[in-house]
Design an enzyme around this catalytic site. Structure first.
Site, PDB file in Angstrom:
ATOM      1  CD  GLU A 101      -1.652  -0.428   3.515  1.00  0.00           C
ATOM      2  OE1 GLU A 101      -2.415   0.539   3.631  1.00  0.00           O
ATOM      3  OE2 GLU A 101      -1.758  -1.464   4.192  1.00  0.00           O
ATOM      4  CB  CYS A 120      -2.712  -4.619   6.133  1.00  0.00           C
ATOM      5  SG  CYS A 120      -2.428  -2.956   6.722  1.00  0.00           S
ATOM      6  CG  HIS A 171      -3.188  -6.673  10.208  1.00  0.00           C
ATOM      7  ND1 HIS A 171      -1.998  -6.385   9.583  1.00  0.00           N
ATOM      8  CD2 HIS A 171      -3.766  -5.486  10.500  1.00  0.00           C
ATOM      9  CE1 HIS A 171      -1.872  -5.065   9.492  1.00  0.00           C
ATOM     10  NE2 HIS A 171      -2.936  -4.494  10.040  1.00  0.00           N
TER      11      HIS A 171
HETATM   12  N1  CAA Z   1       0.609   3.397  30.369  1.00  0.00           N
HETATM   13  C1  CAA Z   1      -0.037   2.316  29.880  1.00  0.00           C
HETATM   14  N2  CAA Z   1      -0.915   2.383  28.819  1.00  0.00           N
HETATM   15  C2  CAA Z   1      -1.131   3.582  28.271  1.00  0.00           C
HETATM   16  C3  CAA Z   1      -0.497   4.772  28.734  1.00  0.00           C
HETATM   17  C4  CAA Z   1       0.414   4.625  29.834  1.00  0.00           C
HETATM   18  N3  CAA Z   1       1.068   5.683  30.316  1.00  0.00           N
HETATM   19  N4  CAA Z   1      -0.913   5.795  27.972  1.00  0.00           N
HETATM   20  C5  CAA Z   1      -1.793   5.292  27.071  1.00  0.00           C
HETATM   21  N5  CAA Z   1      -1.925   3.967  27.258  1.00  0.00           N
HETATM   22  C6  CAA Z   1      -2.732   3.028  26.478  1.00  0.00           C
HETATM   23  C7  CAA Z   1      -4.137   3.523  26.210  1.00  0.00           C
HETATM   24  O1  CAA Z   1      -5.020   3.235  27.287  1.00  0.00           O
HETATM   25  C8  CAA Z   1      -4.483   2.745  24.952  1.00  0.00           C
HETATM   26  O2  CAA Z   1      -4.808   1.396  25.280  1.00  0.00           O
HETATM   27  P1  CAA Z   1      -6.328   0.879  25.159  1.00  0.00           P
HETATM   28  O3  CAA Z   1      -6.749   1.096  23.744  1.00  0.00           O
HETATM   29  O4  CAA Z   1      -6.239  -0.555  25.503  1.00  0.00           O
HETATM   30  O5  CAA Z   1      -7.108   1.715  26.107  1.00  0.00           O
HETATM   31  C9  CAA Z   1      -3.140   2.678  24.209  1.00  0.00           C
HETATM   32  O6  CAA Z   1      -2.144   2.930  25.210  1.00  0.00           O
HETATM   33  C10 CAA Z   1      -2.996   3.729  23.118  1.00  0.00           C
HETATM   34  O7  CAA Z   1      -3.233   4.995  23.686  1.00  0.00           O
HETATM   35  P2  CAA Z   1      -4.219   6.004  22.940  1.00  0.00           P
HETATM   36  O8  CAA Z   1      -5.478   5.304  22.514  1.00  0.00           O
HETATM   37  O9  CAA Z   1      -4.341   7.233  23.763  1.00  0.00           O
HETATM   38  O10 CAA Z   1      -3.320   6.307  21.670  1.00  0.00           O
HETATM   39  P3  CAA Z   1      -3.604   7.278  20.478  1.00  0.00           P
HETATM   40  O11 CAA Z   1      -4.999   7.787  20.486  1.00  0.00           O
HETATM   41  O12 CAA Z   1      -2.520   8.275  20.436  1.00  0.00           O
HETATM   42  O13 CAA Z   1      -3.410   6.328  19.212  1.00  0.00           O
HETATM   43  C11 CAA Z   1      -4.221   4.699  17.680  1.00  0.00           C
HETATM   44  C12 CAA Z   1      -3.831   4.970  19.143  1.00  0.00           C
HETATM   45  C13 CAA Z   1      -5.544   5.414  17.389  1.00  0.00           C
HETATM   46  C14 CAA Z   1      -4.411   3.210  17.476  1.00  0.00           C
HETATM   47  C15 CAA Z   1      -3.126   5.273  16.749  1.00  0.00           C
HETATM   48  O14 CAA Z   1      -1.892   4.651  17.022  1.00  0.00           O
HETATM   49  C16 CAA Z   1      -3.447   5.134  15.288  1.00  0.00           C
HETATM   50  O15 CAA Z   1      -4.179   5.926  14.704  1.00  0.00           O
HETATM   51  N6  CAA Z   1      -2.835   4.105  14.610  1.00  0.00           N
HETATM   52  C17 CAA Z   1      -3.009   3.907  13.192  1.00  0.00           C
HETATM   53  C18 CAA Z   1      -4.276   3.154  12.882  1.00  0.00           C
HETATM   54  C19 CAA Z   1      -4.204   1.722  13.345  1.00  0.00           C
HETATM   55  O16 CAA Z   1      -3.154   1.126  13.474  1.00  0.00           O
HETATM   56  N7  CAA Z   1      -5.385   1.128  13.562  1.00  0.00           N
HETATM   57  C20 CAA Z   1      -5.461  -0.270  13.906  1.00  0.00           C
HETATM   58  C21 CAA Z   1      -6.636  -0.935  13.233  1.00  0.00           C
HETATM   59  S1  CAA Z   1      -6.584  -0.600  11.483  1.00  0.00           S
HETATM   60  C22 CAA Z   1      -5.440  -1.701  10.875  1.00  0.00           C
HETATM   61  O17 CAA Z   1      -5.095  -2.667  11.510  1.00  0.00           O
HETATM   62  C23 CAA Z   1      -4.873  -1.449   9.508  1.00  0.00           C
HETATM   63  C24 CAA Z   1      -3.501  -0.930   9.634  1.00  0.00           C
HETATM   64  O18 CAA Z   1      -2.545  -1.699   9.637  1.00  0.00           O
HETATM   65  C25 CAA Z   1      -3.296   0.510   9.739  1.00  0.00           C
END
Ligand code: CAA
Length: 446
Positions: free
Chosen positions: A83, A120, A244
């Site tokens: 991709e 993916c 994945h």
């Molecule tokens: N100690 C322990 N855990 C902590 C923490 C700390 N100090 N601070 C945060 N966390 C945890 C949060 O609780 C959260 O866990 P949970 O979901 O279990 O509650 C985790 O760490 C991530 O924290 P946030 O949700 O606050 O993180 P974020 O909002 O900055 O980003 C995300 C998370 C939205 C997944 C981001 O990384 C993102 O947009 N990623 C790209 C999209 C993606 O990968 N999506 C996955 C499904 S799509 C897919 O699989 C296709 C692909 O390959 C892209």
């Protein structure tokens, strides 16, 4: 029926390392535990200035061909899943074939080449194409080369920046494979979703939170669809569950739901009833909200049981070990999850011949696919040949400032030609600039 499946596998990791806890978190003013515990990631692998999807894919394919003593005549098709493509017409597989032709006598003119796109999941779709081509008897005794290669980069400042990665997985698909037979049975969960997309742009537009929900919803559909052809699944049926892995925390969520689904109406649910109750059934509730809340409470309790934790530690945790060190490789991600689990099994001396894996692939946009794989007699030799541990250990650890520069080098909209390479190429393909029609040029460095 003759077995068809994965005969050989090779992995190429981007040569730079961005340490998420030590380098990225402090620069973002965030807690390192968000990465190491929350997302489950230690580092991202990053491409050096002379690396891209072609060099990484060609280097993985070259090592595979060398190790197995193959020539171009042995390969009847080359499918690249990515991709991160940079051309809307000329497929990356032509570039990879061109690279390989620099180092082999003979050519790939007889080989059917293409490029697969569905986020993916296209790596797994390319395995399907190869499987179907062989099953249809069109392969004339030849094997297919499938290369899943990506530079999974996000725009600077995007939440996804934490989950970046770069690398390629090359797989040889053959009759009577040495590593794994693919099941005929498959299940799909596919829907028109706008969770993650790249409408003619290099870096994705992502609705991160929604993408997590869509992943879980499509995986559930795919599992149910798989069961409709393969029969009910049970946790004891599969020694590993490679999914994945955009980041390990995503798979932690998916694994719990998959386990809950698999134990429903089994002796495991009965055995756990004293400890956590039986799973709520929708017909026992007046509204969906009440049912969902009760199911959430049950799931929280299930997660803490030793039955679940033992299953997770044996079946899922080993598949996340490589991903934790390299981040998301998009199309290659589920294939490094499989390799990671098998590498762990080899290190533990497990006798897995004849055992099965439950493989869950996913692509945003969105589609999930589930199939089973059966380990073949020579799986240990194939997995023992992987060099991924050495590659991970020898990466150049970059500072945050270097990261900013190298991100710019790989940003198609930026001019950042003055950045020196960080590592010295050795016996590999490298990118060396553009040709007169805007094509990319590659060279093999001895
Ligand atoms: N100690 C322990 N855990 C902590 C923490 C700390 N100090 N601070 C945060 N966390 C945890 C949060 O609780 C959260 O866990 P949970 O979901 O279990 O509650 C985790 O760490 C991530 O924290 P946030 O949700 O606050 O993180 P974020 O909002 O900055 O980003 C995300 C998370 C939205 C997944 C981001 O990384 C993102 O947009 N990623 C790209 C999209 C993606 O990968 N999506 C996955 C499904 S799509 C897919 O699989 C296709 C692909 O390959 C892209």
């Amino acid at each position: 029926m003759t077995a068809v499946g994965i005969d050989a596998i090779e992995i190429h990791a981007g040569k730079l390392k961005l340490d998420l806890a030590e380098t990225f978190a402090p620069a973002k003013n965030e807690s390192p535990e968000k990465y190491t515990k929350g997302l489950g990631l230690a580092a991202s692998s990053f491409p050096d200035t002379y690396e891209d999807i072609v060099t990484m894919g060609a280097n993985a394919a070259h090592r595979l061909m060398e190790r197995r003593g193959l020539t171009p005549q042995d390969i009847g098709r080359i499918d690249v899943a990515t991709e991160s493509s940079f051309d809307n017409s000329k497929p990356v597989s032509t570039y990879i074939a061109g690279c390989l032709e620099q180092v082999y006598d003979g050519d790939f003119h007889h080989a059917n080449k293409g490029e697969r796109k569905f986020a993916c999941i296209s790596g797994t779709q390319s395995l399907d194409d190869a499987y179907n081509w062989i099953r249809a008897g069109r392969n004339r005794g030849r094997s297919a080369l499938v290369v899943a290669t990506d530079t999974a980069l996000y725009a600077r400042g995007d939440a996804g920046e934490a989950t970046q990665g770069a690398g390629a997985v090359a797989m040889l698909i053959s009759e009577n494979p040495r590593l794994l037979e693919l099941s005929t049975e498959q299940g799909y969960g596919s829907a028109d979703e706008t969770d993650f997309l790249k409408p003619n742009q290099q870096f994705p537009s992502v609705d991160g939170k929604r993408s997590v929900q869509v992943y879980l919803a499509r995986m559930r559909e795919a599992l149910e669809d798989f069961e409709s052809v393969a029969g009910d699944t049970h946790p004891d049926d599969f020694v590993l569950g490679p999914f994945h892995t955009p980041f390990p925390g995503m798979v932690r969520k998916a694994a719990l739901l998959a386990y809950r689904h698999m134990i429903r109406d089994t002796e495991i649910e009965e055995r756990l009833a004293d400890e956590v109750g039986r799973q709520p059934r929708p017909e026992a509730f007046d509204s969906d909200e009440e049912y969902v809340e009760a199911m959430g409470d049950y799931t929280d309790l299930l997660k803490e049981t030793s039955d679940y934790q033992n299953w997770y530690d044996a079946t899922i945790a080993p598949t996340l070990e490589i991903s934790r060190e390299v981040g998301n490789w998009y199309t290659g991600s589920v294939h490094i999850a499989r390799a990671s689990g098998l590498k762990h099994a080899l290190e533990e001396g497990m006798d897995l011949t004849g055992e099965r894996l439950l493989v869950g692939s996913y692509g945003s946009g969105a589609q999930a696919e589930i199939h089973a794989e059966t380990l073949q007699d020579e799986w240990e030799e194939e997995i023992a040949a992987l060099t991924i541990d050495e590659q991970i250990a020898s990466r150049r650890d970059i500072t945050y400032e270097e990261y900013e520069h190298v991100h710019d080098v790989h940003n198609h909209d930026k001019q950042a030609d003055d950045v020196e390479e960080f590592t010295t190429p050795d016996a590999e393909f490298v990118f060396e600039g553009w040709g007169r029609m805007g094509e990319r040029k590659y060279r093999y460095v001895e």
